[in-house]
Design an enzyme around this catalytic site. Structure first.
Site: not given
Length: 317
Positions: A195, A263
């Site tokens: 990811k 983030k």
């Protein structure tokens, strides 16, 4: 509540048969009903699962209940009777608290329960949580997703899974409802690593698409036609297909927020530094996303990178 008959477009005979033989997958707790989580939970309800939702803001729980799901006021209530628990929250500390705190999932889920974290967090945190869950007799998978809000609504997410093959096989019927590309990519933490790589590629595509749009506009090119022909060639991508039209219109309603991508790219740069990998272009885009977030645009869609390109080019932002 009696489950609804399966109506999801991805439900097929093989999936239904698998689900029917896997009774442990009938009752699902879904914790974290945000932009991504709520439509994912709705798709599970529509596919015939009994879904109990929990969220910090009660309104999202009520929205799920209105669509045929059940609501829970606490984590303990949500997971007490669950056969599988799906979590979808913003960041590593959120997942750690949700799973491992004294009032969290690990403390209240029944032994043998499948715990599937579909958030995007640090790979090392995913590995540590998997170990903690296993010590409690739970079966843990990290299974972050890509596809944004549209992919969540359409049940077309890409799902990158880290964990044991047997656990992946058991959960596969759920994944087939939520996405079109569920893949076991390795052991615990591997899903989060893939990811991170995904977010690196998406950020690069968004930045270059933003630069291309400003470039075309500066030369007086009609951008709808320009993007159409770009999309038909080697420059075509899912990013261009899903984001191009909204970027042309400066419509930055969030499908995936700048703050979350900031983030995610910090996860990329931190993990790259730890492993000794150089990501020069990724690091530059990470700085741009971070700048956009610090300017107060964290709640905009990450395609708002276009704003920075306009500003840097001296054009109207």
């Amino acid at each position: 509540m009696k489950p609804r008959p399966p109506t999801h477009p991805h439900t097929n005979t093989a999936t239904t048969a698998t689900r029917g033989n896997t009774m442990a997958l009938q009752k699902i707790a879904f914790i974290g009903l945000g932009i991504m989580g709520l439509p994912m939970a709705r798709n599970l309800v529509r596919a015939g699962y009994t879904v109990t939702g929990h969220n910090r803001s009660r309104g999202k729980v009520e929205a799920l209940v209105a669509d045929g799901g059940n609501g829970a006021d606490t984590v303990a209530e949500a997971v007490a009777d669950a056969d599988a628990v799906i979590t979808m929250v913003p960041d590593s500390p959120d997942v750690e608290a949700l799973l491992a705190d004294e009032d969290g999932v690990f403390a209240h889920a029944r032994p043998g329960t499948l715990v599937i974290d579909m958030s995007t967090i640090r790979p090392d945190v995913a590995r540590a949580l998997a170990h903690q869950g296993q010590e409690k007799g739970l079966r843990v998978l990290d299974a972050p997703v890509s596809g944004g809000e549209a992919g969540a609504v359409e049940g077309a997410l890409s799902i990158m899974v880290g964990g044991e093959q047997a656990d992946f096989d058991a959960v596969r019927p759920l994944f087939d409802v939520l996405g079109r590309t569920p893949v076991l990519v390795g052991p615990h933490g591997a899903g989060q690593t893939v990811k991170a790589a995904n977010q690196l590629v998406v950020a690069g595509h968004l930045q270059l698409l933003a630069e291309a749009l400003v470039f075309l506009e500066a030369h007086g090119v009609e951008t709808e036609a320009g993007l159409e022909v770009l999309g038909g060639g080697l420059a075509g991508s899912t990013v261009l297909q899903r984001k191009g039209a909204a970027m042309r219109e400066r419509d930055f309603q969030p499908g995936f927020r700048v703050a979350l991508h900031d983030k995610d790219l910090r996860i990329v740069t931190d993990s790259a530094r730890t492993s000794g990998v150089t990501v020069p272009l990724g690091a530059q885009v990470a700085q741009l996303i971070g700048s956009l977030n610090r300017q107060g645009h964290g709640d905009l869609d990450h395609s708002a990178l276009l704003k920075l390109v306009e500003e840097l080019s001296g054009r109207k932002a």
